[in-house]
Design a protein around this motif. Structure first.
Motif, PDB file in Angstrom:
ATOM      1  N   CYS A   1      45.945   2.575  23.701  1.00  0.00           N
ATOM      2  CA  CYS A   1      46.670   1.503  24.394  1.00  0.00           C
ATOM      3  C   CYS A   1      46.735   1.808  25.888  1.00  0.00           C
ATOM      4  CB  CYS A   1      48.070   1.355  23.811  1.00  0.00           C
ATOM      5  SG  CYS A   1      49.061   0.075  24.613  1.00  0.00           S
ATOM      6  N   ASN A   2      45.960   1.073  26.673  1.00  0.00           N
ATOM      7  CA  ASN A   2      45.937   1.301  28.113  1.00  0.00           C
ATOM      8  C   ASN A   2      47.165   0.741  28.830  1.00  0.00           C
ATOM      9  OD1 ASN A   2      43.757   2.917  28.847  1.00  0.00           O
ATOM     10  ND2 ASN A   2      42.294   1.240  28.607  1.00  0.00           N
ATOM     11  N   GLU A   3      47.969  -0.040  28.137  1.00  0.00           N
ATOM     12  CA  GLU A   3      49.224  -0.512  28.706  1.00  0.00           C
ATOM     13  C   GLU A   3      50.325   0.535  28.561  1.00  0.00           C
ATOM     14  OE1 GLU A   3      49.833  -4.025  30.093  1.00  0.00           O
ATOM     15  OE2 GLU A   3      47.793  -3.278  30.374  1.00  0.00           O
TER      16      GLU A   3
ATOM     17  N   ARG B   1      54.622   2.517  32.085  1.00  0.00           N
ATOM     18  CA  ARG B   1      54.178   1.829  30.874  1.00  0.00           C
ATOM     19  C   ARG B   1      54.625   0.372  30.916  1.00  0.00           C
ATOM     20  NH1 ARG B   1      57.166   4.638  26.345  1.00  0.00           N
ATOM     21  NH2 ARG B   1      55.760   3.412  25.022  1.00  0.00           N
ATOM     22  N   ARG B   2      53.905  -0.484  30.168  1.00  0.00           N
ATOM     23  CA  ARG B   2      54.247  -1.899  30.098  1.00  0.00           C
ATOM     24  C   ARG B   2      54.247  -2.344  28.643  1.00  0.00           C
ATOM     25  NH1 ARG B   2      54.095  -3.537  35.365  1.00  0.00           N
ATOM     26  NH2 ARG B   2      54.485  -5.705  34.816  1.00  0.00           N
TER      27      ARG B   2
ATOM     28  N   ALA C   1      52.047   0.511  25.839  1.00  0.00           N
ATOM     29  CA  ALA C   1      53.039  -0.214  25.036  1.00  0.00           C
ATOM     30  C   ALA C   1      53.282   0.470  23.702  1.00  0.00           C
ATOM     31  CB  ALA C   1      52.578  -1.654  24.807  1.00  0.00           C
TER      32      ALA C   1
ATOM     33  N   CYS D   1      53.748  -4.681  25.204  1.00  0.00           N
ATOM     34  CA  CYS D   1      52.524  -5.163  24.550  1.00  0.00           C
ATOM     35  C   CYS D   1      52.066  -6.499  25.136  1.00  0.00           C
ATOM     36  CB  CYS D   1      52.799  -5.315  23.054  1.00  0.00           C
ATOM     37  SG  CYS D   1      51.380  -5.874  22.086  1.00  0.00           S
ATOM     38  N   LYS D   2      50.772  -6.606  25.386  1.00  0.00           N
ATOM     39  CA  LYS D   2      50.210  -7.866  25.881  1.00  0.00           C
ATOM     40  C   LYS D   2      49.315  -8.536  24.834  1.00  0.00           C
ATOM     41  CE  LYS D   2      46.085  -6.061  28.261  1.00  0.00           C
ATOM     42  NZ  LYS D   2      45.367  -6.023  29.554  1.00  0.00           N
TER      43      LYS D   2
ATOM     44  N   SER E   1      53.810  -7.615  28.904  1.00  0.00           N
ATOM     45  CA  SER E   1      53.506  -6.772  30.070  1.00  0.00           C
ATOM     46  C   SER E   1      54.716  -6.559  30.986  1.00  0.00           C
ATOM     47  CB  SER E   1      52.345  -7.371  30.870  1.00  0.00           C
ATOM     48  OG  SER E   1      51.149  -7.329  30.113  1.00  0.00           O
TER      49      SER E   1
ATOM     50  N   PRO F   1      48.157   6.123  30.126  1.00  0.00           N
ATOM     51  CA  PRO F   1      47.798   4.698  30.126  1.00  0.00           C
ATOM     52  C   PRO F   1      46.766   4.393  31.201  1.00  0.00           C
ATOM     53  CG  PRO F   1      50.169   4.964  29.922  1.00  0.00           C
ATOM     54  CD  PRO F   1      49.615   6.332  30.175  1.00  0.00           C
TER      55      PRO F   1
END
Length: 828
Positions: free
Chosen positions: A213-215, A200-201, A217, A203-204, A184, A40
């Motif tokens: 997906c850079n989060e 990880r976070r 999620a 979905c934003k 997030s 991520p």
């Protein structure tokens, strides 16, 4: 040369699942992935990064987008740890039950025929969905309810009389499974260390699923199956591109690959590394796997002529809705808000008993990253020029005023505009049952494809007409993708090329992915699909790979030498007393011998039937080893499915209750000594495999299992087939499945229902035979053998040892004789 149990090529939906299953079972596994890992935060976003985000090592490009252009279609696939899951839209839809066609004619001759069914895949669908955290988009929960495109799809479907659903997505909307969704939020650890070591976070709603997906999620394969595989000891090697494969003299396979060590520039060809394995799993994707087999065809004499056939794009079609309006006002669709796909509209198939419907399809909303709005808005050239001219004219006239307006806020706002084009536009994604009549082949050493949309014209016409209807309902303009004027499509779901089939004439591999004529060589990815899946194919590919791994493991000895270390279980679950067991591989006998030794220690243990006598020397320090090489074993595989109800003790009541849940098992029954098995009155054998209990932990391995064939049933004309299987539920609590088939005197018409019906109970704890009466019954129900599964069971009989054919005949005579004893006429 380095040698391992299994090499897996590719880390997509086939390779990742296979690598995890093999590693979990204790096999030595090396996974080779040509691309690099993407933790991520590492996915490209800037123009400079995106310019190098493509795959072409000859040009010094090692990015994740691999773009192909063929006759009739263009295609985008992925290179990177996680394969296609890095750039897919996370939709996990099952192939419709009626769409597993058999002998459906193709326009150019031949047939589309699926040698598997929905019932075959359902237990594996369940497992993959749990592993990937499948959950529908939480449209009823704020702030997710503010997703205009999802509401628009529902409105359009209702107006057109179509079915619209929120499909399961492999996206984390909440920090923990079943938790409250939120934007997030830090995602809780899944129980195994993430392979990237990066947090990880959730979905934003940024619409960036398709570019990585850079989060973190998205529950892509690197965060799920590959992390779990690494946790179980799989050796995952990135930047390794496989160049050739071939059978290994004496058995197994060899793999040639190169290691791309310098990812910054074009360079000389890296050296080739060769390794070997007992089993080779191809999961390099439709193009990669087919290309490898085509390039290596000379090394595989007798490979099916079906290689390269049954290629299709899964009916993929991209179109656009532009400038949607509601009562002459801009209707927001906001493609950049939400995950890429939230909704799916299903078009019925004539196979669904809808005459004249044609071939089924799905239409889904699309999305794109928010930063792309600036690019898309630039296509509204007419309004852009008008606003620019108006701005310049106003600034010109203000110049000559005595008191010009010094506040430019409104003018600049008008110059930028209201973004009507982007806020009211939406991509639509179509897919479905197109015609799988394309062909992949080599042209001057390069992969080429012959495919045309003409034979699937009816499918595309229907999908486009429905999309135009959606546009009309939403007050939008409809636009085809720019390539459609040449009847070209862009597919992200290429399938086929090495299709499965019932025979070698029909397919490259069998219904379990094993290549005809080459034992131990498996195809686990989209190349094995014999036709279009219809909906997004990722889940079906993963489920078939899970099924493949189950079959592969049924015939593979555990790590530690060619011999098998076995011990006699007791009723309590405690291991036998004795000293330290042998290390991995100790006690093995060259060939297929069986060694006996203590269960503790590093050796891998396989349980014997209860009636198996304990060899001399069992236990003690080190454990003496007794070897038997002169006996012949017999095995077969059985699969049963049905229902049980928790809180019920009567199997018949449990099968019919409203609260029933699905239960299934697949067992490999092994009689280590066929002569003894037939001679002993209990006819005891070992049972290995898995139990799948829906909602109670899913598929769980059988820790120990016993089977009795035609055991005495208390009356001269009654026999019992008994099962006792130790397993654990989803919380690792010990459970026992006990069951029996009641083979009772009656007319011959009773043979099939009696021998295919198993009455089961699930007991608390690991319960021995003599403690069964006092055990607590947690659930009860009935399982059955389906006719298709029984037909396959007849093909699974195997013998190992001297005189195998004769032993198989003896078994057949015994089986038929016992049935005659029970169901034959009374001659007294």
């Amino acid at each position: 040369m380095e040698h391992v149990d299994a090499v897996v090529i590719g880390s997509g939906f086939g390779g990742s699942v296979a690598a995890y299953r093999l590693a979990e079972a204790g096999r030595s596994v090396v996974l080779l992935e040509r691309g690099q890992p993407y933790p991520p935060g590492s996915f490209p976003r800037s123009p400079q990064q995106m310019g190098r985000a493509f795959w072409d090592p000859a040009a010094g490009l090692y990015g994740m987008f691999d773009v192909w252009s063929f006759k009739g279609c263009d295609s985008v696939v992925s290179a990177g740890l996680g394969g296609g899951s890095l750039i897919y839209a996370s939709v996990l839809l099952r192939k419709d039950e009626r769409w597993f066609v058999h002998d459906e004619p193709l326009p150019g001759g031949g047939y589309e025929s699926w040698p598997i069914s929905r019932a075959d895949l359902d237990p594996h669908y369940d497992v993959v969905e749990r592993m990937l955290g499948a959950a529908p988009y939480p449209l009823d929960r704020p702030p997710f309810d503010d997703t205009p495109k999802a509401h628009a799809m529902q409105d359009a479907a209702a107006e057109l009389g179509l079915q619209c659903t929120l499909p399961p997505l492999a996206v984390s909307f909440s920090a923990t499974p079943g938790g409250a969704p939120g934007l997030s939020l830090p995602i809780a650890d899944a129980g195994h260390r993430n392979i990237h070591g990066v947090g990880r976070r959730t979905c934003k709603l940024c619409g960036e699923c398709n570019i990585g997906c850079n989060e973190g999620a998205k529950n892509s394969l690197d965060h799920t199956y590959l992390s779990a595989a690494a946790h179980h000891g799989a050796d995952i090697r990135t930047s390794r591109e496989v160049k050739a494969i071939r059978p290994r003299p004496g058995g197994g396979y060899e793999v040639d690959y190169v290691h791309h060590t310098d990812l910054t520039a074009k360079k000389a060809r890296p050296p080739v590394v060769t390794m070997s394995c007992d089993r080779l799993v191809l999961g390099a994707g439709t193009y990669g796997t087919t290309f490898l087999l085509l390039k290596s065809r000379k090394a595989f004499p007798g490979l099916s002529r079906a290689l390269g056939t049954r290629f299709s794009g899964n009916g993929d079609l991209l179109t656009f809705l532009l400038k949607a309006k509601d009562r002459n006002r801009v209707r927001p669709l906001d493609a950049a808000r939400g995950p890429v796909i939230t909704s799916a509209i299903r078009l019925a198939d004539e196979l669904d008993a809808v005459p004249g419907a044609g071939r089924g399809a799905y239409i889904e909303d699309g999305g794109y990253p928010g930063f792309a709005d600036w690019i898309i808005q630039g296509f509204d050239a007419g309004n852009e020029i008008e606003r620019a001219v108006k701005f310049l004219w106003n600034r010109f006239t203000e110049f000559f005023k005595d008191a010009p307006d010094t506040n430019l806020s409104q003018e600049l706002s008008d110059l930028i505009g209201d973004g009507a084009l982007t806020v009211s536009s939406l991509p639509l994604l179509g897919m479905g049952r197109d015609i799988a009549d394309g062909r992949l082949h080599l042209r001057e050493g390069r992969l080429a494809a012959d495919w045309t949309s003409r034979t699937s014209e009816e499918h595309f016409r229907r999908v486009r007409k429905t999309m135009q209807g959606i546009a009309d309902v939403l007050g939008a303009e409809y636009a085809d993708n720019p390539m459609w004027f040449r009847k070209r499509i862009i597919t992200v779901h290429p399938l086929g090329g090495a299709p499965m089939g019932a025979t070698k004439d029909e397919g490259v591999c069998d219904a379990f992915g094993e290549v005809f004529g080459f034992p131990g060589l498996y195809i686990a990815d989209g190349a094995a699909m014999p036709g279009p899946v219809g909906p997004n194919p990722s889940l079906t590919i993963a489920a078939q790979a899970d099924r493949l791994a189950t079959r592969l493991l049924e015939g593979v000895p555990a790590r530690g030498g060619a011999g098998t270390v076995v011990s006699v279980p007791d009723d309590t679950g405690a291991g036998p007393a004795g000293g330290a067991g042998p290390p991995d591989g100790a006690g093995g006998v060259p060939g297929n011998g069986t060694a006996y030794g203590p269960r503790s220690g590093g050796g891998t243990i396989t349980p014997l039937p209860r009636s198996e006598p304990v060899p001399e020397g069992r236990g003690g320090v080190g454990g003496s080893i007794a070897v038997a090489l002169d006996r012949t074993s017999l095995s077969f595989t059985e699969e049963m499915k049905g229902f049980v109800t928790y809180g019920v003790t009567d199997p018949r009541a449990g099968e019919l209750a409203d609260e029933r849940v699905r239960l299934a098992f697949r067992l490999t029954i092994t009689a280590e000594d066929t002569d003894r098995f037939l001679a002993e009155p209990e006819h005891a054998a070992r049972a290995e495999g898995w139990i799948d209990a829906a909602g109670r932990g899913g598929r769980r391995p059988v820790r120990r299992g016993w089977f009795n064939l035609f055991a005495p049933g208390g009356a001269e004309d009654r026999r019992l087939m008994r099962y006792r299987l130790y397993f654990t539920d989803g919380e690792n609590r010990p459970r026992t499945l006990v069951g029996h088939k009641n083979v009772l005197h009656g007319p011959p018409t009773r043979i099939w229902p009696d021998t295919s019906t198993l009455y089961v109970r699930i007991l608390r704890g690991h319960v021995g035979e003599h403690a069964e009466d006092g055990a607590e019954v947690l659930a009860a129900g009935v399982l059955h053998i389906q006719l298709t599964d029984f037909a396959r069971q007849l093909t699974t009989f195997r013998t190992t040892g001297p005189g195998g054919a004769g032993k198989l005949v003896s078994f057949g005579r015994f089986f038929a004789g016992e049935l005659w004893e029970v169901y034959g006429p009374d001659l007294d």
